[in-house]
Write a protein that holds these residues in place. Structure first.
Motif, PDB file in Angstrom:
ATOM      1  N   CYS A  19       5.326  33.766  10.319  1.00 26.66           N
ATOM      2  CA  CYS A  19       4.401  32.895  11.062  1.00 26.66           C
ATOM      3  C   CYS A  19       4.935  31.467  11.094  1.00 26.66           C
ATOM      4  CB  CYS A  19       3.014  32.920  10.417  1.00 26.66           C
ATOM      5  SG  CYS A  19       2.105  34.458  10.665  1.00 26.66           S
ATOM      6  N   GLY A  20       5.474  31.019   9.959  1.00 30.36           N
ATOM      7  CA  GLY A  20       6.050  29.680   9.902  1.00 30.36           C
ATOM      8  C   GLY A  20       7.251  29.534  10.819  1.00 30.36           C
ATOM      9  N   LEU A  21       8.080  30.581  10.888  1.00 27.47           N
ATOM     10  CA  LEU A  21       9.249  30.561  11.779  1.00 27.47           C
ATOM     11  C   LEU A  21       8.821  30.552  13.246  1.00 27.47           C
ATOM     12  CD1 LEU A  21      11.574  33.142   9.972  1.00 27.47           C
ATOM     13  CD2 LEU A  21      11.946  30.684  10.153  1.00 27.47           C
ATOM     14  N   ALA A  22       7.739  31.280  13.545  1.00 27.78           N
ATOM     15  CA  ALA A  22       7.292  31.402  14.935  1.00 27.78           C
ATOM     16  C   ALA A  22       6.651  30.122  15.452  1.00 27.78           C
ATOM     17  CB  ALA A  22       6.311  32.569  15.060  1.00 27.78           C
ATOM     18  N   PHE A  23       5.885  29.445  14.590  1.00 28.03           N
ATOM     19  CA  PHE A  23       5.105  28.297  15.064  1.00 28.03           C
ATOM     20  C   PHE A  23       5.639  26.956  14.582  1.00 28.03           C
ATOM     21  CE2 PHE A  23       2.065  31.887  14.772  1.00 28.03           C
ATOM     22  CZ  PHE A  23       1.777  32.011  16.128  1.00 28.03           C
ATOM     23  N   GLY A  24       6.575  26.989  13.603  1.00 23.43           N
ATOM     24  CA  GLY A  24       7.090  25.738  13.063  1.00 23.43           C
ATOM     25  C   GLY A  24       7.829  24.889  14.079  1.00 23.43           C
ATOM     26  N   ARG A  25       8.483  25.530  15.037  1.00 27.27           N
ATOM     27  CA  ARG A  25       9.255  24.771  16.026  1.00 27.27           C
ATOM     28  C   ARG A  25       8.375  23.949  16.956  1.00 27.27           C
ATOM     29  NH1 ARG A  25      11.350  29.984  19.578  1.00 27.27           N
ATOM     30  NH2 ARG A  25       9.318  30.998  19.777  1.00 27.27           N
ATOM     31  N   PHE A  26       7.080  24.279  17.008  1.00 28.64           N
ATOM     32  CA  PHE A  26       6.166  23.526  17.870  1.00 28.64           C
ATOM     33  C   PHE A  26       5.555  22.316  17.149  1.00 28.64           C
ATOM     34  CE2 PHE A  26       5.897  28.000  19.378  1.00 28.64           C
ATOM     35  CZ  PHE A  26       6.458  27.814  20.633  1.00 28.64           C
ATOM     36  N   MET A  27       5.892  22.154  15.877  1.00 29.45           N
ATOM     37  CA  MET A  27       5.327  21.053  15.095  1.00 29.45           C
ATOM     38  C   MET A  27       6.245  19.841  15.135  1.00 29.45           C
ATOM     39  SD  MET A  27       3.986  23.031  11.662  1.00 29.45           S
ATOM     40  CE  MET A  27       2.947  24.491  11.763  1.00 29.45           C
ATOM     41  N   LYS A  28       5.647  18.657  15.200  1.00 34.09           N
ATOM     42  CA  LYS A  28       6.415  17.425  15.127  1.00 34.09           C
ATOM     43  C   LYS A  28       6.886  17.200  13.692  1.00 34.09           C
ATOM     44  CE  LYS A  28       4.038  15.139  18.966  1.00 34.09           C
ATOM     45  NZ  LYS A  28       3.235  13.958  19.387  1.00 34.09           N
ATOM     46  N   GLU A  29       7.957  16.421  13.542  1.00 34.06           N
ATOM     47  CA  GLU A  29       8.538  16.187  12.224  1.00 34.06           C
ATOM     48  C   GLU A  29       7.547  15.521  11.275  1.00 34.06           C
ATOM     49  OE1 GLU A  29      11.286  16.958   9.519  1.00 34.06           O
ATOM     50  OE2 GLU A  29      11.431  17.520  11.649  1.00 34.06           O
ATOM     51  N   ASN A  30       6.765  14.572  11.802  1.00 33.54           N
ATOM     52  CA  ASN A  30       5.770  13.907  10.951  1.00 33.54           C
ATOM     53  C   ASN A  30       4.740  14.894  10.410  1.00 33.54           C
ATOM     54  OD1 ASN A  30       6.966  11.449  11.324  1.00 33.54           O
ATOM     55  ND2 ASN A  30       5.540  10.747  12.910  1.00 33.54           N
ATOM     56  N   LEU A  31       4.345  15.854  11.252  1.00 29.50           N
ATOM     57  CA  LEU A  31       3.387  16.869  10.815  1.00 29.50           C
ATOM     58  C   LEU A  31       3.991  17.751   9.734  1.00 29.50           C
ATOM     59  CD1 LEU A  31       0.718  18.368  11.016  1.00 29.50           C
ATOM     60  CD2 LEU A  31       1.654  19.646  12.970  1.00 29.50           C
ATOM     61  N   LYS A  32       5.264  18.113   9.898  1.00 28.12           N
ATOM     62  CA  LYS A  32       5.940  18.947   8.900  1.00 28.12           C
ATOM     63  C   LYS A  32       6.001  18.232   7.551  1.00 28.12           C
ATOM     64  CE  LYS A  32       8.891  21.526  12.116  1.00 28.12           C
ATOM     65  NZ  LYS A  32      10.287  21.851  12.489  1.00 28.12           N
ATOM     66  N   GLN A  33       6.337  16.943   7.573  1.00 25.11           N
ATOM     67  CA  GLN A  33       6.414  16.186   6.335  1.00 25.11           C
ATOM     68  C   GLN A  33       5.048  16.091   5.654  1.00 25.11           C
ATOM     69  OE1 GLN A  33       8.140  12.413   7.392  1.00 25.11           O
ATOM     70  NE2 GLN A  33      10.151  13.285   7.878  1.00 25.11           N
ATOM     71  N   THR A  34       4.015  15.878   6.468  1.00 16.73           N
ATOM     72  CA  THR A  34       2.666  15.802   5.914  1.00 16.73           C
ATOM     73  C   THR A  34       2.238  17.135   5.315  1.00 16.73           C
ATOM     74  OG1 THR A  34       2.036  14.110   7.533  1.00 16.73           O
ATOM     75  CG2 THR A  34       0.248  15.305   6.438  1.00 16.73           C
ATOM     76  N   LEU A  35       2.552  18.237   6.003  1.00 16.46           N
ATOM     77  CA  LEU A  35       2.213  19.560   5.491  1.00 16.46           C
ATOM     78  C   LEU A  35       2.964  19.872   4.204  1.00 16.46           C
ATOM     79  CD1 LEU A  35       2.081  21.673   8.790  1.00 16.46           C
ATOM     80  CD2 LEU A  35       0.168  20.948   7.361  1.00 16.46           C
ATOM     81  N   MET A  36       4.195  19.349   4.079  1.00 16.11           N
ATOM     82  CA  MET A  36       4.963  19.564   2.854  1.00 16.11           C
ATOM     83  C   MET A  36       4.301  18.864   1.681  1.00 16.11           C
ATOM     84  SD  MET A  36       7.669  21.343   2.261  1.00 16.11           S
ATOM     85  CE  MET A  36       6.747  22.019   0.904  1.00 16.11           C
ATOM     86  N   VAL A  37       3.830  17.643   1.920  1.00 13.08           N
ATOM     87  CA  VAL A  37       3.119  16.906   0.877  1.00 13.08           C
ATOM     88  C   VAL A  37       1.821  17.623   0.513  1.00 13.08           C
ATOM     89  CG1 VAL A  37       1.923  14.752   0.319  1.00 13.08           C
ATOM     90  CG2 VAL A  37       4.122  14.680   1.499  1.00 13.08           C
ATOM     91  N   VAL A  38       1.130  18.141   1.536  1.00 10.15           N
ATOM     92  CA  VAL A  38      -0.109  18.887   1.291  1.00 10.15           C
ATOM     93  C   VAL A  38       0.183  20.120   0.427  1.00 10.15           C
ATOM     94  CG1 VAL A  38      -1.885  20.312   2.387  1.00 10.15           C
ATOM     95  CG2 VAL A  38      -1.309  18.084   3.350  1.00 10.15           C
ATOM     96  N   SER A  39       1.285  20.811   0.702  1.00 12.65           N
ATOM     97  CA  SER A  39       1.677  21.966  -0.119  1.00 12.65           C
ATOM     98  C   SER A  39       1.891  21.540  -1.562  1.00 12.65           C
ATOM     99  CB  SER A  39       2.964  22.597   0.428  1.00 12.65           C
ATOM    100  OG  SER A  39       2.754  23.179   1.684  1.00 12.65           O
TER     101      SER A  39
END
Length: 240
Positions: A19-39
């Motif tokens: 799921c992460g591979l399928a939808f991760g490419r549609f996420m902006k870099e800032n969102l990815k960084q924020t989600l990493m911190v949330v994790s």
């Protein structure tokens, strides 16, 4: 069926990764960084709650510490010394690089770090240990099912934030570790006392807390070199 819980856990990690591979490419870099911190925050809280469970008790309406912290301190210090001498972090890194080469991801600079981080997050926690022991002793896989759901959600965020494939292959050490614990629990059921399980889970929760720190501030802790603390805790339980 003994071992079914780990199989379900592996399946949910793979599903979350896809799921992460399928939808991760549609996420902006800032969102990815924020989600990493949330994790990282989620993992920190999971580790903290697990540790507090074995560190504090309520007696006559007041909060008191148990005798666990002393054993935890000894286990962490001795485990860290053993881990640094053996340098488990280097061996896990070598294994991660080998998996990266074998899976055709040699060009992904984030692969090994993602593989190590995800592997440690999903293998050293109290839920994995307790769930595997329950599976081995009674065939009850409910704890591993719940752990698998959490792992699937966390790995989905990791895959979308830390490179395309490293976190996906964390199912390999998860499967190996949990099946070994399940088999050992099934064979050596009389030796797995409640105290041994509690101390193992206590130290495992501390390590999960460390993983959360590493997710937020990468490279600050060589977590793999702290893994012997779990076995030191079990050994001290039987000796004392």
């Amino acid at each position: 069926m003994i071992g079914l819980g780990t199989a379900i856990n592996i399946g949910l990690i793979i599903a979350g990764s896809l799921c992460g591979l399928a939808f991760g490419r549609f996420m902006k870099e800032n969102l990815k960084q924020t989600l990493m911190v949330v994790s990282g925050i989620i993992v920190l809280l999971l580790g903290m709650s697990g540790a507090m469970q074995y560190m504090l008790v309520i007696v006559n309406g007041t909060l008191q510490t148990t005798g666990g912290p002393l054993l935890m301190i000894i286990s962490m210090v001795v485990g860290a010394i053993i881990g640094e001498v053996i340098d488990l972090n280097r061996w896990i890194t070598v294994f991660g690089d080998w998996v990266k080469a074998r899976t055709g991801n040699a060009g992904d600079p984030k692969f090994t770090h993602a593989f190590i981080t995800a592997s440690l997050t999903f293998t050293v926690g109290a839920m994995g240990v307790l769930g595997s022991i329950q599976d081995g002793l009674t065939g009850n896989y409910q704890t591993l099912l719940l752990k698998g759901i959490l792992d699937g959600i966390i790995v989905m965020v990791m895959v979308s934030s830390m490179g395309k494939g490293g976190a996906l292959f964390s199912f390999i050490p998860v499967g190996i570790t949990q099946w070994i614990i399940t088999a050992m629990a099934h064979i050596a059921a009389p030796l797995m006392t409640p105290s041994a399980i509690d101390n193992l889970s206590y130290v495992g929760s501390i390590l999960i807390f460390c993983v959360g720190i590493d997710l937020i501030w990468p490279g600050k802790i060589r977590i793999a070199n702290l893994l012997p603390a779990i076995f030191v805790a079990m050994g001290l339980t039987f000796l004392l």
